[in-house]
Design an enzyme around this catalytic site. Structure first.
Site, PDB file in Angstrom:
ATOM      1  N   LYS A 172     -21.721  39.215   9.146  1.00 16.76           N
ATOM      2  CA  LYS A 172     -22.103  38.110  10.037  1.00 16.76           C
ATOM      3  C   LYS A 172     -22.372  38.627  11.450  1.00 16.76           C
ATOM      4  O   LYS A 172     -23.319  38.210  12.108  1.00 16.76           O
ATOM      5  CB  LYS A 172     -20.992  37.048  10.053  1.00 16.76           C
ATOM      6  N   GLN A 232     -12.438  32.944   9.654  1.00 14.05           N
ATOM      7  CA  GLN A 232     -12.731  33.424   8.301  1.00 14.05           C
ATOM      8  C   GLN A 232     -11.624  32.994   7.333  1.00 14.05           C
ATOM      9  O   GLN A 232     -10.441  33.219   7.596  1.00 14.05           O
ATOM     10  CB  GLN A 232     -12.877  34.954   8.322  1.00 14.05           C
ATOM     11  N   ASP A 255     -19.141  26.377  11.165  1.00 13.20           N
ATOM     12  CA  ASP A 255     -18.900  26.457   9.724  1.00 13.20           C
ATOM     13  C   ASP A 255     -18.908  25.063   9.097  1.00 13.20           C
ATOM     14  O   ASP A 255     -18.965  24.935   7.866  1.00 13.20           O
ATOM     15  CB  ASP A 255     -17.548  27.126   9.433  1.00 13.20           C
TER      16      ASP A 255
END
Ligand code: NDP
Length: 295
Positions: free
Chosen positions: A57, A101, A124
């Site tokens: 990412k 994450q 997200d």
């Protein structure tokens, strides 16, 4: 379908490359106005797969002109320490998107952490408010989770007919299956959301004009489950042994690709389908967050 029929290949790499190019243009336009889009990635613990995802990412961010800030915390980080970091990132004007994450180590309360992220920085799309809005008629979330957003973009790019279509989603996780079912519902599909307790899965799948497989079981979906002409999106990323491969293994999806592509109308490969879209959509969400910060 005749024996010679081969489905259209849904090229996630190509669609993702186009999205990344558009994101780069938008990031450059922001830079001209003095704003460098910034994404903060928070990783707790030393899970090698999570480390690899975060690396990918950050590399993708650098390629499109998004600044990435990396916070790697030890596995024994406390809830209070992690929440303190999220609050500090919420307050920073150079951070437009925050990604924590997942999965977090078991002693940490994932829901509490995700709920603390400012909805305006929730690139997200996992904040309960954003997910709730996704489920409600007439409401729009600030951000849509990257993988489901990428799936919808692929279906759009290949002109899947949404309204009235039977869509079957295999898997009901918070990050893929459930939001995907909500998005397909918003697009007027008739959606069936399947899981490990679903009875007679092959029969349910046979009615799918659009099939999204997000289970994590290699080649679970057989060719004769597929409705002729269906759009098949294979989210599964499963590593299986392959003695002919350099590292002794290869990635396969949840769908038996070789058999399914003789029946489906269009199908994603694994790798090269949904995977590249996930990162592209995260980048798009980040640049969107930075653009909104100027309003
Ligand atoms: P989860 O493990 O969180 O969820 C799996 C889902 O599949 C659950 O809902 C489970 O049902 C269901 N399931 C398990 N076995 C069966 C079965 N035999 N029949 C029907 N349903 C079943 O997985 P994720 O959603 O996180 O990921 C799914 C797959 O997608 C994985 O391979 C993952 O690696 C991949 N993935 C790929 C991404 C990409 O960018 N390409 C991004 C994210 C994930 P139940 O709820 O009843 O347990």
């Amino acid at each position: 379908m005749s024996l010679e029929h081969i489905a259209t290949l849904i090229d996630g790499r190509a669609v993702a490359a186009q999205i990344r190019a558009e994101v780069a243009v938008r990031a450059a336009a922001l830079a001209e106005r003095g704003v460098r889009p910034g994404l903060a990635a928070v990783l707790v613990g030393d899970n090698p797969a999570s480390q690899a995802y975060v690396r990918m990412k950050r590399k993708a961010c650098a390629e499109v002109g998004i600044e990435s800030f990396y916070h790697e915390l030890p596995a024994q980080t406390t809830q209070a320490e992690l929440e303190g970091l999220v609050e500090a990132l919420n307050a920073r004007s150079d951070v437009h998107g925050i990604l924590v994450q997942l999965p977090l180590p078991a002693h940490l309360d994932e829901q509490r952490v995700l709920s603390l992220i400012s909805t305006a920085k929730d690139v997200d799309g996992f904040h309960p408010l954003n997910i709730g809005r996704l489920a409600m008629k007439g409401r729009e979330p600030d951000f849509i989770p990257a993988t489901p957003a990428g799936i919808m973009r692929l279906l759009e790019a290949y002109q899947a007919p949404f309204a009235g279509a039977n869509a079957v989603v295999l898997g009901r996780s918070n990050i893929v299956g459930m939001p995907c079912a909500l998005l397909l519902t918003k697009r007027d599909c008739t959606v069936t959301l399947c899981h490990s307790r679903t009875r007679d899965l092959p029969e349910v799948v046979r009615h799918a004009d659009i099939l999204v497989a997000a289970v994590g079981r290699p080649h679970m979906v057989k060719g004769d489950w597929i409705k002729p002409g269906a759009f098949v999106i294979d989210v599964g990323t499963n590593r299986v042994p392959d003695p002919s491969a350099k590292d002794g293994s290869r990635l396969v999806g949840d769908v038996d690709f070789e058999a399914a592509r003789r029946v489906a109308g269009a199908i994603t490969p694994v790798p090269g389908g949904v995977g590249p879209m996930t990162i592209a959509m995260l980048l798009e969400n980040t640049v969107k967050a930075a653009e909104r910060s100027l309003r």
